[in-house]
Design a protein around this motif. Structure first.
Motif, PDB file in Angstrom:
ATOM      1  N   MET A   1     -31.766  10.362 -37.187  1.00  0.00           N
ATOM      2  CA  MET A   1     -31.372   9.183 -36.418  1.00  0.00           C
ATOM      3  C   MET A   1     -30.277   9.555 -35.432  1.00  0.00           C
ATOM      4  O   MET A   1     -29.384  10.301 -35.756  1.00  0.00           O
ATOM      5  CB  MET A   1     -30.843   8.124 -37.407  1.00  0.00           C
ATOM      6  N   THR A   2     -30.409   9.101 -34.162  1.00  0.00           N
ATOM      7  CA  THR A   2     -29.326   9.355 -33.207  1.00  0.00           C
ATOM      8  C   THR A   2     -28.984   7.998 -32.596  1.00  0.00           C
ATOM      9  O   THR A   2     -29.230   6.978 -33.178  1.00  0.00           O
ATOM     10  CB  THR A   2     -29.802  10.325 -32.090  1.00  0.00           C
ATOM     11  N   GLY A   3     -28.413   8.001 -31.376  1.00  0.00           N
ATOM     12  CA  GLY A   3     -28.184   6.747 -30.691  1.00  0.00           C
ATOM     13  C   GLY A   3     -26.859   6.103 -31.034  1.00  0.00           C
ATOM     14  O   GLY A   3     -25.935   6.742 -31.517  1.00  0.00           O
ATOM     15  N   TYR A   4     -26.794   4.806 -30.790  1.00  0.00           N
ATOM     16  CA  TYR A   4     -25.545   4.064 -30.840  1.00  0.00           C
ATOM     17  C   TYR A   4     -24.946   4.043 -32.248  1.00  0.00           C
ATOM     18  O   TYR A   4     -25.659   3.826 -33.234  1.00  0.00           O
ATOM     19  CB  TYR A   4     -25.781   2.627 -30.360  1.00  0.00           C
ATOM     20  N   LEU A   5     -23.649   4.284 -32.331  1.00  0.00           N
ATOM     21  CA  LEU A   5     -22.908   4.272 -33.604  1.00  0.00           C
ATOM     22  C   LEU A   5     -22.078   2.997 -33.668  1.00  0.00           C
ATOM     23  O   LEU A   5     -21.165   2.793 -32.861  1.00  0.00           O
ATOM     24  CB  LEU A   5     -21.996   5.510 -33.671  1.00  0.00           C
ATOM     25  N   ARG A   6     -22.413   2.126 -34.612  1.00  0.00           N
ATOM     26  CA  ARG A   6     -21.700   0.852 -34.692  1.00  0.00           C
ATOM     27  C   ARG A   6     -20.332   1.026 -35.318  1.00  0.00           C
ATOM     28  O   ARG A   6     -20.109   1.921 -36.146  1.00  0.00           O
ATOM     29  CB  ARG A   6     -22.524  -0.146 -35.526  1.00  0.00           C
ATOM     30  N   LEU A   7     -19.399   0.165 -34.936  1.00  0.00           N
ATOM     31  CA  LEU A   7     -18.058   0.130 -35.520  1.00  0.00           C
ATOM     32  C   LEU A   7     -17.840  -1.217 -36.202  1.00  0.00           C
ATOM     33  O   LEU A   7     -17.860  -2.265 -35.552  1.00  0.00           O
ATOM     34  CB  LEU A   7     -16.982   0.342 -34.445  1.00  0.00           C
ATOM     35  N   GLY A   8     -17.651  -1.157 -37.527  1.00  0.00           N
ATOM     36  CA  GLY A   8     -17.251  -2.343 -38.279  1.00  0.00           C
ATOM     37  C   GLY A   8     -15.747  -2.284 -38.498  1.00  0.00           C
ATOM     38  O   GLY A   8     -15.232  -1.250 -38.947  1.00  0.00           O
ATOM     39  N   VAL A   9     -15.046  -3.346 -38.133  1.00  0.00           N
ATOM     40  CA  VAL A   9     -13.584  -3.362 -38.298  1.00  0.00           C
ATOM     41  C   VAL A   9     -13.245  -4.127 -39.580  1.00  0.00           C
ATOM     42  O   VAL A   9     -13.605  -5.297 -39.743  1.00  0.00           O
ATOM     43  CB  VAL A   9     -12.893  -4.014 -37.081  1.00  0.00           C
ATOM     44  N   ASN A  10     -12.562  -3.424 -40.488  1.00  0.00           N
ATOM     45  CA  ASN A  10     -12.151  -4.029 -41.758  1.00  0.00           C
ATOM     46  C   ASN A  10     -10.789  -4.688 -41.573  1.00  0.00           C
ATOM     47  O   ASN A  10      -9.813  -4.013 -41.241  1.00  0.00           O
ATOM     48  CB  ASN A  10     -12.083  -2.940 -42.839  1.00  0.00           C
ATOM     49  N   ILE A  11     -10.719  -5.992 -41.809  1.00  0.00           N
ATOM     50  CA  ILE A  11      -9.491  -6.753 -41.515  1.00  0.00           C
ATOM     51  C   ILE A  11      -8.667  -7.052 -42.774  1.00  0.00           C
ATOM     52  O   ILE A  11      -7.728  -7.870 -42.740  1.00  0.00           O
ATOM     53  CB  ILE A  11      -9.833  -8.069 -40.783  1.00  0.00           C
ATOM     54  N   ASP A  12      -8.991  -6.373 -43.862  1.00  0.00           N
ATOM     55  CA  ASP A  12      -8.266  -6.618 -45.125  1.00  0.00           C
ATOM     56  C   ASP A  12      -6.752  -6.647 -44.950  1.00  0.00           C
ATOM     57  O   ASP A  12      -6.057  -7.518 -45.483  1.00  0.00           O
ATOM     58  CB  ASP A  12      -8.572  -5.520 -46.146  1.00  0.00           C
ATOM     59  N   HIS A  13      -6.240  -5.663 -44.223  1.00  0.00           N
ATOM     60  CA  HIS A  13      -4.783  -5.475 -44.284  1.00  0.00           C
ATOM     61  C   HIS A  13      -3.999  -6.327 -43.302  1.00  0.00           C
ATOM     62  O   HIS A  13      -2.759  -6.349 -43.356  1.00  0.00           O
ATOM     63  CB  HIS A  13      -4.455  -3.988 -44.234  1.00  0.00           C
ATOM     64  N   VAL A  14      -4.729  -7.101 -42.515  1.00  0.00           N
ATOM     65  CA  VAL A  14      -4.063  -8.219 -41.818  1.00  0.00           C
ATOM     66  C   VAL A  14      -3.675  -9.248 -42.879  1.00  0.00           C
ATOM     67  O   VAL A  14      -2.574  -9.794 -42.889  1.00  0.00           O
ATOM     68  CB  VAL A  14      -4.994  -8.851 -40.767  1.00  0.00           C
ATOM     69  N   ALA A  15      -4.603  -9.444 -43.821  1.00  0.00           N
ATOM     70  CA  ALA A  15      -4.341 -10.392 -44.918  1.00  0.00           C
ATOM     71  C   ALA A  15      -3.254  -9.869 -45.856  1.00  0.00           C
ATOM     72  O   ALA A  15      -2.489 -10.656 -46.433  1.00  0.00           O
ATOM     73  CB  ALA A  15      -5.630 -10.663 -45.696  1.00  0.00           C
ATOM     74  N   THR A  16      -3.171  -8.548 -45.995  1.00  0.00           N
ATOM     75  CA  THR A  16      -2.088  -7.985 -46.820  1.00  0.00           C
ATOM     76  C   THR A  16      -0.722  -8.412 -46.269  1.00  0.00           C
ATOM     77  O   THR A  16       0.159  -8.846 -47.007  1.00  0.00           O
ATOM     78  CB  THR A  16      -2.186  -6.446 -46.834  1.00  0.00           C
TER      79      THR A  16
END
Ligand SMILES: CC(=O)[C@@H](O)[C@H](O)COP(=O)(O)O
Ligand SMILES: NCC(=O)COP(=O)(O)O
Length: 263
Positions: free
Chosen positions: A1-16
């Motif tokens: 598999m090649t092509g676009y690499l998605r970025l998921g942003v984990n927002i846990d530590h805003v809540a911390t």
């Protein structure tokens, strides 16, 4: 598999940070909106059993107010299954949890928990939720994920990231990176979508981003830390740029991050 690499942003530590004073600020939802504005492809949030950061109300609001797909990280417990089926996020990533842990330590032991995980995965899938298992880059764990019917695995990059930080001689980073590469190739050969995450930083992301079988990276703690100094959108844009450059350059798979980024 090649092509676009998605970025998921984990927002846990805003809540911390929010929970440090028990108030409403900073609001994780505001971070999710900023992540969307910065080009993130998804939001990841870990509803832990002890609610040390992300709360049930955060999850409810994320599913109602954020257009980006939500990847709900959760332990394989009846409580979390009920919550996931109630909210039906785009995706659910099953992670191991120990109350005493500072952060996620090892990956999920899919091999050792087939009987518990099989119905768990089936119920999430039947609800239309994309299921991923957060596992170490281990062939047996990947094969177990396939047998369980999980369409996605997320490879735990923590050991590699720690090796990059220690950077004694680069050998351990290289060997951990090799494990991730091999695991991504096995996942792809088995028809599983492959994600990766945990501990990734500007210094360590490039060689992982260059692994063409990986379709998504989930990154949080480092980005939230950087946001304190440069702002969240700036940090996300920089991470996105590093990911794009690495993917486009087809990063030399023998290099560690330090060589790769000319340090
Ligand atoms: C599974 C993983 O590596 C992270 O997404 C997880 O959320 C880490 O837990 P904390 O966010 O509580 O550090
Ligand atoms: N699953 C990994 C994740 O969501 C973010 O991990 P980290 O970047 O906060 O260590």
């Amino acid at each position: 598999m090649t092509g676009y690499l998605r970025l998921g942003v984990n927002i846990d530590h805003v809540a911390t940070i929010r929970n440090a004073r028990g108030g409403l600020h900073p609001d994780p939802l505001r971070a999710a909106h900023q992540a969307a504005a910065a080009g993130a492809d998804g939001i990841t949030a870990h509803l832990r059993e002890d609610r040390r950061h992300i709360s049930d109300h955060d999850i409810e609001r994320l599913t109602q107010e954020i257009d980006l797909p939500l990847n709900l990280e959760m332990a394989a417990t009846p409580e979390m299954l009920e919550i996931a089926l109630r909210h039906c996020p785009h995706a659910a990533c099953i992670v191991p949890e120990k109350r005493e842990e500072v952060t996620t330590e090892g990956g999920l032991d899919a091999v050792g928990n087939m009987a518990i995980l099989r119905p768990f995965v089936a119920k999430l899938r039947d609800a239309g939720i994309r299921v991923s298992l957060f596992i170490d880059p281990d062939v047996d764990q990947i094969e177990a994920a396939k047998q369980l019917g999980a369409p996605v695995v997320e490879l735990h990059t923590g050991a590699y990231c720690e090796a990059v930080i220690e950077n004694a001689d680069g050998a351990s980073a290289k060997s951990e990176l090799h494990r991730i590469r091999q695991a991504a190739a096995v996942a792809s050969d088995l028809g599983l979508e492959c994600h990766a995450g945990h501990g990734l930083t500007f210094d360590s992301v490039a060689p992982v981003a260059a692994i063409s079988e990986i379709a998504e990276l989930n990154i949080g703690h480092f980005l939230i830390g950087e946001a304190i100094f440069t702002g969240l959108e700036s940090a996300i844009c920089r991470m996105r740029q590093l990911m794009n450059e690495a993917r486009a350059a087809g990063q030399d798979q023998t290099s560690t991050s330090a060589e790769a980024i000319g340090q």
